[in-house]
Enzyme design. Structure first.
Site, PDB file in Angstrom:
ATOM      1  N   GLU A  40       1.188 -27.442  10.040  1.00 57.75           N
ATOM      2  CA  GLU A  40       0.804 -28.323   9.031  1.00 57.75           C
ATOM      3  C   GLU A  40      -0.237 -29.208   9.491  1.00 57.75           C
ATOM      4  O   GLU A  40      -0.022 -30.236   8.995  1.00 57.75           O
ATOM      5  CB  GLU A  40       1.184 -28.270   8.287  1.00 57.75           C
ATOM      6  CG  GLU A  40       2.520 -27.715   7.602  1.00 57.75           C
ATOM      7  CD  GLU A  40       2.177 -26.704   7.200  1.00 57.75           C
ATOM      8  OE1 GLU A  40       0.606 -25.870   7.678  1.00 57.75           O
ATOM      9  OE2 GLU A  40       3.215 -25.335   6.696  1.00 57.75           O
ATOM     10  N   GLY A  41      -0.463 -29.063  10.917  1.00 53.27           N
ATOM     11  CA  GLY A  41      -1.874 -30.420  11.719  1.00 53.27           C
ATOM     12  C   GLY A  41      -0.714 -30.485  12.402  1.00 53.27           C
ATOM     13  O   GLY A  41       0.167 -31.968  12.304  1.00 53.27           O
TER      14      GLY A  41
END
Lengths: 596, 596
Positions: free
Chosen positions: A442-443
């Site tokens: 998620e980054g």
């Protein structure tokens, strides 16, 4: 095996004493969410996570998910499906969702407390419901009415689960590069073709249908990120009447062998003309993706927090039990063969860094979730907008700091165990391996840091920062002259002023050289996180003093706050110096000189 | 799979240009160790480690060691024995050992370069020869003549391997608690009975005999650490004539399941009246243990360095190949689909932290080993004593800092890979799991820190520190007025003065409260490590400028040094503030308030 007990006392302190959720819930119209209800939810969540999920944590790690390459089927670890059935029966999947689609309509901040417990008990298992959460958010916001009935309701009710299909082998951070394509069919559906990787819970046997939210390009789409659309693609086709039909051409091609979270399956998903439906407007997929992504980022922040809590609990227990050498100040337990290692200053340093990051981090996370509630339910538009700005500002901080701290906390917990921490059976090394994914998916932390300094600060003229600084200012004014708090408020005010100056300095340098943003980004993120936690520790002391808690509880908060200000907050000195050294020391060396 | 190429150019720079080993070898009487010989050793070590050991690294991790509970036998991973045979045939096991017992009599600093390569190529495999090294040191120093012929010679020649059997379930850091007992037999041998745990390479099939150095208590021994003696206990009994005989009662009871180093077997060893011989004086075993331990600690420091080097190489390669998004300053490779991620300031920050810690760390380690050589071979006693003091001072720094940095470096390498770093097949997560043991075994970082501030500083009135400060002072005087070095020498001098003051402050506080030593210990260790590396970076720039290296090499050293001073050295600010906050914030909270 590592153990887990839900930290209910500290959760209640955070929710009721510090954040005053009773008042917030009333103001936001959650009339039925009384303190009794909150207590009941917390108690039952604790029971479920401690007794059902926690015992499956080692099982999931040891056995993992099994992939059948002949059929493309995935079998989750033993007990995972039964636990999910119980979770569904308890109504947990829809705790914070819209009652119109089967949810219970509870505040997000309460859902966050549940999620922390789930992730602490069994991070890998927690991914199955977490991924649905993002899909629910996207469908809720952008889905057509029939899509909500057909897809959203079963997700909320937990009959099906969801995924986010974004990444491709050559397109991770840079989704603009993605190649999966969507072609319109005569019946209004689309045929989706392409390969997605790193799809968490993309295939499994917990539920009969899986709803993929897939980013793809239409034939006439502009290149890059402005040509991406979002599609809902079920494992089994779903008609507009909601009835599930034949198997769709969305299949798992293989599963990844990972450092940790073995119980959470990570799939390569092959879409081979799979039937799907456009969600929201064409070429506006990135917008919808951010809705899913923000939800997932906050969720991953809770994963970091949960792992940190579990690591801390076990380290404290071990440090009290393990007898080894004597205190430097002389035997403290002369009747024992040696002193427990908790007498040693350096062991306490490790334990207190964990404790201060866990309890401070809990407030960072729960407060951010409370702003999500306010952003949706506050009475006036200005309050909603402010809460939204603050939540957006805090999202990269809670995601990146909590996950980085989980790396540090699980590291320190292993150090407390000594060589025993490296042995699989103690369960501590699993926590470290599981934690290692959280700063990546998620980054990465680098991406969160750019989000904070760029999109959330430079692009908004520091709107989120200003709101947080105002909170600090309000708190300081409110307690002006309070001698019990003076030792915290003075340094907090100084750090707040420094934070503002540091931000201005970065933005000024970035106006001339945009690489200054990237050069400052990660140190700025940590700097911000440590100041935010200083605020929550000062507020924790104030809240404890003003509460009906017993003397021991108040003393623990005071001592931990003092440790935090003495030993953790000075990390800002190093981050500030690094930021102020600017981009030049990073950019000077030509790429070819980095090595052979 | 992660790759490995021995960093020969940087090793030669460290040895010849910075440390000037040519001069040192001549001064210490290593007449035959000419630059040509050193070059040949390095080249051949590179060839062996790159082509024989590196390809077995993933095999060792995937297959691990197999234990047969019926026989107590252990089978090492496929290829490990063949690689060991080649290592022996090449004469590598005895590279630095006494020619009188089959060694090649090379300097330790050259052995360190070999060991770095071995550990980078295959850390788990490297434990088999490393553990022998400690046993060799102890036997060399304390063994009787017949013991040297019977045990030392086969170890040096690599026909057998050695172990260190110290830890017991209740006695790790605190060896004074150990219970294994030794009873004298009529023939001058002893019967050893007890259980040892965490015995690295305690049982395996690489060689026909294994020589255990075992700590145990004699019946009349005083309690605690002053009642410990050292025994040599072979797997197969060895007569005074050196002939191996029947199986001894020293057997592996089980092997541990670990987070990493799967190819290195960790044994529970059961001694059931096993025949052994006293090494050195009765009840003086701890002294001999420290000889082994110091050797092992230096060796583990090299393990950290080797892993860091390998992590860095792979991260750089990936950062140059992986195309993803554009530079914030605009496309730098517009002809490609995206820029390689090495254009991003934050990726460079991670790469340069690795590079600066690896190359600086290499000098820290090689210099410490060069002091071991001087401590044994310098002409006059004063020089030998000074070198010994300096080596002792640097041992905990190189052990703890290099291993902690290997945690950080393998972490950053995974971050550069993004999600791909979490996938087993890329080999990066193995480096992180393998690195995780290094801050635990042979004394945790906390233990190294106490050793540095206590035994190596407080107990010696800062003798080691004074010698290092004198080196900094000499260097600064030597380059006074050198404009090319002024940017480094000024902050280095300031840090040296601060280091001295900080040390004095700790010792003054500790005179009143001994817990101040423990409270300062870990931050003091890191503070010291960062100042030591600042010195080596300043010297690297000076040495590069004065060398015949090409402009690119000089530029890379200069740019990395500038990065180090701008971005890494400021970490000392946080460590200094933590140290100066003293013991109170750590000790205030009663143990029962840490949690439930």
């Amino acid at each position: 095996m590592s153990q887990y007990r839900a930290p209910l006392a500290d959760m209640r302190f955070a929710l009721f004493d510090v954040l005053d959720v009773e008042k917030q819930f009333a103001a936001l119209g959650y009339d039925e969410v009384t303190p009794d209800i909150v207590d009941a939810v917390l108690d039952e969540a604790a029971r479920f996570t401690e007794t059902v999920l926690a015992p499956l944590n080692a099982v999931g790690d040891d056995i993992g998910c099994k992939f059948d390459s002949a059929t493309g089927d995935v079998v989750a670890p033993p007990g995972f499906k039964q636990a999910f059935d119980q979770f569904v029966d308890g109504g947990w999947t829809g705790l914070t969702n819209d009652p119109a689609y089967g949810g219970q309509g509870m505040p997000e901040v309460l859902g966050a407390a549940l999620t922390e417990m789930v992730d602490a008990a069994n991070l890998a298992w927690g991914n199955f419901p977490m991924l649905s959460h993002g899909a629910v958010e996207a469908l809720n916001r952008y889905g057509e009415d029939w899509q909500k009935e057909a897809f959203l309701r079963p997700l909320v009710e937990g009959r099906w689960t969801g995924t986010m299909c974004l990444t491709e082998p050559h397109a991770g951070t840079d989704l603009g590069l993605l190649k999966t394509r969507a072609e319109a069919n005569a019946d209004g559906s689309y045929s989706i073709t392409g390969t997605k990787i790193f799809i968490t819970c993309g295939e499994h046997d917990l539920v009969p249908n899986i709803i993929h939210l897939v980013l793809a390009r239409l034939p006439d789409a502009p290149p890059g990120p402005k040509g991406i659309s979002l599609f809902v693609v079920p494992k089994f086709k779903v008609g507009k009447d909601g009835a599930a039909g034949e198997r769709n051409a969305a299949r798992c091609g293989s599963i990844e062998h990972k450092m940790g979270i073995h119980g959470s399956v990570t799939c390569v998903m092959n879409f081979d003309g799979a039937q799907g439906y456009l969600v929201g407007e064409a070429n506006k997929g990135l917008q919808a993706m951010f809705v899913m992504m923000n939800s997932a980022r906050m969720g991953v922040g809770l994963q970091g927090l949960g792992l940190s809590e579990r690591a801390y609990q076990n380290a404290v227990r071990y440090a009290r039990e393990r007898l080894q050498t004597r205190s430097l100040a002389g035997a403290k337990f002369p009747e024992k063969a040696a002193d427990p290692i908790i007498v040693h200053p350096d062991v306490r340093r490790m334990l207190l860094s964990m404790k201060s990051l866990v309890e401070g981090g809990r407030l960072l996370a729960l407060h951010a979730y409370s702003q999500l509630d306010a952003a949706h339910h506050a009475q006036d538009a200005d309050a909603r907008a402010k809460a939204d700005t603050l939540a957006s500002f805090l999202t990269p901080i809670t995601k990146a700091c909590q996950t980085e701290w989980s790396i540090e906390n699980t590291y320190n917990a292993i150090q407390c165990f000594g060589g025993h921490g490296y042995i699989h059976e103690h369960g501590m090394e699993q926590l470290a391996r599981d934690a290692r994914i959280t700063t990546l998916y998620e980054g990465t932390t680098g991406i969160q840091s750019l989000d904070l300094i760029g999109r959330k600060t430079a692009s908004t003229q520091g709107a989120g920062l200003k709101l947080f600084l105002a909170m600090i200012d309000d708190f300081a004014k409110q307690h002006e002259g309070d001698v019990a708090l003076a030792e915290f408020i003075a340094p907090l005010k100084a750090k707040a002023a420094e934070w503002a100056q540091l931000t201005t300095g970065i933005l000024q340098r970035a106006a001339k050289n945009p690489e200054e943003l990237g050069a400052a980004s990660t140190d700025y993120l940590f700097y911000s996180g440590y100041v935010v936690l200083a605020y929550w520790w000062a507020r924790s002391v104030a809240a404890a003093n003003g509460s009906s808690r017993n003397a021991a509880f108040k003393q623990a908060k005071l001592d931990t706050a003092r440790f935090y200000f003495a030993r953790m907050l000075p990390r800002t000195l190093a981050h500030k110096a690094a930021i102020e050294s600017g981009a030049e020391p990073l950019m000077a060396m030509p790429a070819e000189l980095f090595g052979d």
